[in-house]
Each structure stands twice: as C-alpha cells, then as structure tokens.
Write an enzyme that holds these catalytic residues in place. Structure first.
Site, mmCIF file in Angstrom:
data_model
loop_
_atom_site.group_PDB
_atom_site.id
_atom_site.type_symbol
_atom_site.label_atom_id
_atom_site.label_comp_id
_atom_site.label_asym_id
_atom_site.label_seq_id
_atom_site.Cartn_x
_atom_site.Cartn_y
_atom_site.Cartn_z
ATOM 1 N N HIS A 110 17.790 -2.073 28.460
ATOM 2 C CA HIS A 110 17.582 -2.957 27.357
ATOM 3 C C HIS A 110 18.898 -3.709 27.051
ATOM 4 O O HIS A 110 18.970 -4.791 26.655
ATOM 5 C CB HIS A 110 17.271 -1.972 25.978
ATOM 6 C CG HIS A 110 17.517 -2.601 24.614
ATOM 7 N ND1 HIS A 110 16.527 -3.562 24.394
ATOM 8 C CD2 HIS A 110 18.257 -2.340 23.655
ATOM 9 C CE1 HIS A 110 16.744 -4.032 22.862
ATOM 10 N NE2 HIS A 110 17.758 -3.185 22.741
ATOM 11 N N ASP A 124 15.801 -9.401 25.284
ATOM 12 C CA ASP A 124 14.782 -7.992 25.145
ATOM 13 C C ASP A 124 14.689 -7.540 23.796
ATOM 14 O O ASP A 124 14.623 -6.360 23.411
ATOM 15 C CB ASP A 124 15.881 -6.920 25.945
ATOM 16 C CG ASP A 124 14.889 -5.792 26.550
ATOM 17 O OD1 ASP A 124 13.957 -6.418 27.268
ATOM 18 O OD2 ASP A 124 14.743 -4.899 26.251
ATOM 19 N N SER A 137 18.382 -7.745 20.936
ATOM 20 C CA SER A 137 18.144 -6.573 20.049
ATOM 21 C C SER A 137 17.836 -7.059 18.591
ATOM 22 O O SER A 137 17.343 -8.120 18.461
ATOM 23 C CB SER A 137 18.441 -5.571 20.314
ATOM 24 O OG SER A 137 17.889 -4.241 19.682
#
Length: 315
Positions: A294, A149, A125
């Site tokens: 995620h 992700d 992220s």
C-alpha cells in the site's frame, strides 16, 4: 550512533535516505512551513528546494509529510509535502472528521499560501481521495493528479492486524526508544535505523516530558480499544458512512478536469477489480501498476519519483 531520544534536525535523515536508495547528488534544502487557519487551527508542511514547488504531496492516514522524503529525493524537483489535519505538526480536529471533502479546504489553503503555480498533486490513500477533492473544488491549484493505491469505497483504515493493535496500545511513553522497541516487537519499521527514523518523525515530546504519537488516529484507536461498546457503535456509523463517502469520492474524481493517474501497488489495497472499476468510471485516467504494497512511496520511491517527474515535465 545518535539515539532517537536526542534532539536533532528533522531533515538530518535525508542524506542517509538518499544513500540507501542509491540517489546521487546533494539533498535539497528542507524547511517547515506553517499556516494559521481561520478557525484557529494550524496547517503544517515541508517545503523542499530553493524554488517554488512544482509538486505537492498528501500522505495517508496515520502517516505524515515525511513519508514522501525519499520519493522527493528521487523526484529532484522543488516540492511541498503537507501534513494533513490531525497528522504531523498540523492541528487535530475536535470533530475527528478526517475525510477527503473536509480536509480539502485546508489543503487548498496551504497550496494557495505555499505555491505559486498549478501543482502536480500526488496523494496516497486518504491523501489520494483528498487530492481528488481538492482538484475538483479548486481546479486553479492543480494541473495534474496522481492517486496512489486508493479508490473510493476502499477502507483506508484497513491493513495488517498488528498495525491496528500497535496503535491501539498506550498513547504515551517515557522515551522515544520505548516506542522504537515497541515497533520492532510488532514487526514494524524494518531495520532499527528505519524504525528510529519513523518514530522520531511521527512522535513528539509533550510539555510534561512524555512522548506521544503526533497523529490523532493513534489516540482515537486507543480510546476505542478502551471502550468496546462505544467502538462498536462507532464502527456501525462508519459502515453507514462508507457508502456515502465512496460515492462522494467518485463524484470528486468525475469533477477533476486535469489528467489523472492511478498508481496501484500489486500487493496494496487496490485490487485488479477495483482498478477496472476506476478505469470504467474515470475513462480518461491512466493506471500504472508497481511492485509494492500500500505504501508505494516507501517501497518504490524511485519508481514513483520517476513517474511524478514525467507528469511534472509533461506539456
């Protein structure tokens, strides 16, 4: 059972995490490291193993370096996990500028201080975009990049509404047990043991005895919730900034000279269309899909550890 409100070593969770994941062998030695930055702030990290790190990990927004614990156990190699500024034991930024290009110099300073060779740099992220910015600006520190992700332009603060509501609540509590109960009431943390571990590693006891979240994002979210008008203005500025940050992220990826792998959770933030755009813009990159949301490092730590180990051992 040890209550989460009691004091104990932050690495004491590792044997149980290894057992839960079916990872054999003794847990590596862990130590916390700290670096004084030029402006007076502190950068903190976790170093695992008795030799110099081969892999460095960067977490996502609202998390901390311990999110990588099980992945590092599965990896089985000396590793470093850095608390990004505003998270974990690293200092908050007065300007709250938690974007990749602003965070990259601090990360590079930590890697320069705590590693002795070019790293496989893994980021999830916000940490993934930061990893690209570090690799583009400090190629001598990086031999391989794994982005987990995230692609430029995706809202890193997106996610389930209960998570946003959870962090927008009170900013301090009497005990960590209160925080555990709050997390469980919001459906977060999974089991009580996992919630206790997460709360302990992502909170601290202040000098006045009250417990608060370590990361700055929870405090910013609470302040925004208390002032809707200010929050609306901030949201407008963030929307205007998003396209600029997205383009800078693509520029960073284009500037990376080391191999790049994108790991996409099939239930995460990166859609098939996002992954296709990534492959178009970064044609030399590999794209791997895992059965995960995620936080791939927490849902598929063994598979991710195996992938990173392969990259670390590649010529």
């Amino acid at each position: 059972m040890v209550r989460v409100s009691e004091h104990f070593d932050e690495f004491s969770f590792l044997p149980a995490q290894a057992a839960d994941a079916g990872i054999a062998g003794p847990a590596p030695r862990g130590e916390r490291v700290s670096l004084a930055l030029a402006d007076g702030r502190t950068l903190s990290g976790l170093r695992y193993g008795d030799e110099a790190p081969i892999v460095t990990f960067l977490h996502g927004a609202g998390l901390n370096a311990h999110t990588w614990d099980t992945t590092i156990l599965a990896l089985g190699l000396p590793a470093l996990a850095i608390d990004l500024p505003g998270h974990g034991d690293s200092s908050w930024r007065d300007d709250a500028a938690y974007v990749a290009r602003v965070l990259a110099p601090d990360v590079a300073a930590g890697m320069d201080a705590w590693t002795t060779s070019p790293q496989v740099l893994v980021g999830q992220s916000l940490g993934g975009l930061t990893a690209a910015a570090v690799a583009a600006s400090h190629p001598d520190l990086v031999r391989d990049v794994v982005v987990v992700d995230i692609t430029p332009g995706i809202d890193q603060s997106a996610g389930p509404s209960q998570l946003r509501d959870f962090f927008a609540g009170p900013t301090d509590w009497a005990t960590r047990d209160e925080l555990v109960e709050r997390a469980l009431s919001f459906g977060l943390g999974g089991s009580r043991r996992a919630a206790e571990r997460g709360v302990y590693l992502n909170s601290r006891v202040r000098a006045d005895g009250r417990v608060e979240w370590k990361h700055h994002f929870a405090h910013l979210a609470a302040a925004a919730a208390a002032d809707p008008e200010s929050s609306a203005r901030l949201a407008g500025r963030q929307d205007a900034l998003a396209s600029v940050l997205g383009e800078s992220g693509w520029q960073d990826l284009a500037g990376v000279r080391s191999p790049i792998t994108l790991v996409r959770g099939d239930r995460g933030y990166v859609t098939e269309a996002d992954a296709a755009e990534f492959a178009r813009r970064v044609p030399a990159a590999s794209v791997v899909v895992m059965a995960s949301g995620h936080n791939v490092q927490e849902e598929q730590p063994t598979a991710l550890g195996d992938l990173v180990r392969t990259r670390a051992r590649a010529d």
